[in-house]
Design a protein around this motif. Sequence first.
Motif, short mmCIF file in Angstrom:
data_model
loop_
_atom_site.label_atom_id
_atom_site.label_comp_id
_atom_site.label_asym_id
_atom_site.label_seq_id
_atom_site.Cartn_x
_atom_site.Cartn_y
_atom_site.Cartn_z
N PRO A 195 -7.05 -4.69 0.16
CA PRO A 195 -8.50 -4.84 0.35
C PRO A 195 -9.18 -3.67 1.03
O PRO A 195 -10.33 -3.34 0.71
N ASN A 196 -8.52 -3.01 1.96
CA ASN A 196 -9.18 -1.95 2.73
C ASN A 196 -8.60 -0.56 2.53
O ASN A 196 -9.28 0.43 2.82
N VAL A 197 -7.37 -0.49 2.08
CA VAL A 197 -6.68 0.80 1.95
C VAL A 197 -5.94 0.83 0.62
O VAL A 197 -5.38 -0.18 0.19
N THR A 198 -5.95 1.98 -0.04
CA THR A 198 -5.12 2.21 -1.21
C THR A 198 -4.01 3.16 -0.81
O THR A 198 -4.25 4.17 -0.15
N TYR A 199 -2.79 2.82 -1.21
CA TYR A 199 -1.62 3.59 -0.83
C TYR A 199 -0.99 4.24 -2.05
O TYR A 199 -1.02 3.69 -3.15
N ALA A 200 -0.40 5.41 -1.85
CA ALA A 200 0.43 6.05 -2.87
C ALA A 200 1.77 6.40 -2.25
O ALA A 200 1.86 6.76 -1.07
N TYR A 201 2.81 6.27 -3.06
CA TYR A 201 4.18 6.53 -2.62
C TYR A 201 4.82 7.49 -3.61
O TYR A 201 4.51 7.46 -4.80
N ILE B 215 12.16 13.55 4.11
CA ILE B 215 11.42 12.30 3.94
C ILE B 215 11.92 11.61 2.68
O ILE B 215 11.81 12.15 1.58
N ASN B 216 12.47 10.40 2.83
CA ASN B 216 13.01 9.69 1.66
C ASN B 216 11.91 9.20 0.73
O ASN B 216 12.02 9.35 -0.49
N ILE B 217 10.87 8.60 1.29
CA ILE B 217 9.73 8.12 0.49
C ILE B 217 8.45 8.60 1.17
O ILE B 217 8.15 8.21 2.30
N GLN B 218 7.69 9.43 0.47
CA GLN B 218 6.42 9.93 0.99
C GLN B 218 5.33 8.86 0.83
O GLN B 218 5.38 8.03 -0.08
N VAL B 219 4.30 8.97 1.69
CA VAL B 219 3.18 8.03 1.66
C VAL B 219 1.87 8.79 1.82
O VAL B 219 1.77 9.74 2.61
N ALA B 220 0.86 8.36 1.08
CA ALA B 220 -0.50 8.86 1.24
C ALA B 220 -1.45 7.67 1.25
O ALA B 220 -1.14 6.60 0.72
N THR B 221 -2.63 7.87 1.84
CA THR B 221 -3.61 6.78 1.93
C THR B 221 -4.97 7.24 1.43
O THR B 221 -5.32 8.43 1.51
N SER B 222 -5.72 6.28 0.93
CA SER B 222 -7.10 6.50 0.53
C SER B 222 -7.94 5.35 1.05
O SER B 222 -7.57 4.18 0.89
#
Length: 318
Positions: free
Chosen positions: A43-49, A56-63
């Motif tokens: 609802p408030n944040v969109t995530y990308a992996y 870093i095993n799994i990267q993360v970004a936010t929008s």
Amino acid sequence: MSLRNRLLYLTALCGISFSCANATVYGPVISSNFPDPAILVTPNVTYAYATNSGNINIQVATSYDNGTTWTLLNGVDALPDVGPWATVNLTWAPDVIDRGDGTFVMYYAAESPSQNTHCVGAATSTNPLGPYTPQTQPIACQTAGGGAIDPAGFQDVDGQRYIVYKVDGSSLGGGGSCGNANGEYSTPIMLQMMEADALTPTGDPVQILDRTSQDGPLIEAPVLILHNGTYVLTYSSNCYNTVLYDIAYATAPSVSGPYTRASSPLLVTGDDGLTAPGGATPTPDGTFMVFHATVNFNPLTRYMYTATISWNGTTMSV
């Protein structure tokens, strides 16, 4: 931000984005190596992996504006522990789903020393950012077929959960820049039914697509969505480290197929100034997607892009 407002905002950004020629493909939105991206909308944040980078095993970004602008969370590892069955720093192509009970499930591929192949596994967290806690055993290895990679989750309208993944036959040999240049091996996309916990496989996997001569040595990176009653399987074909890599799709009236390939790929090299677009993940509603494209082949570097999706019946376009 509504989809209409997002489109207006993205159009305004075209003056600073080389890939805005038709105002549907945008980016790069992450100008760092961020391959095989997945998207999770909350609802408030969109995530990308994305696939591992460095330690870093799994990267993360936010929008915070529905996928318009993105921030890579440097130093944040969503999966610091890959599980007792896997080795670190060989963690590929994650996908994250919201199980609907306060738990998020991450699917990922990692190298299994005991199998000497990649397997697909799952991990859980109550926070989309993680850290995710891995299951003690993988979901599938498909060792004889070359391993299992590129998992993605799907929930049907009746609530039944599945994952799709690739059997990595191209890892078995056959020559070429990414294996299987002689066409000796299959690289089928498998559909695995899961229990309600989205962690436990039930029944045998079903093959829903395999490579043909038009795909070069492989197909991979499957993602399954349901759009207006039609099952849509997006995937990539050809070698990821060549300009032939692309984003394609197939459609079916049933989750288990038969799947009919689209008459042409969704994105290829040259479209919107892109090189080797691939690894796409559409949102479950089929309106938006993230994907990578290559900006350097040596060392191989792939940035994240986004696109808005249009439909004409069962025909998909960006």
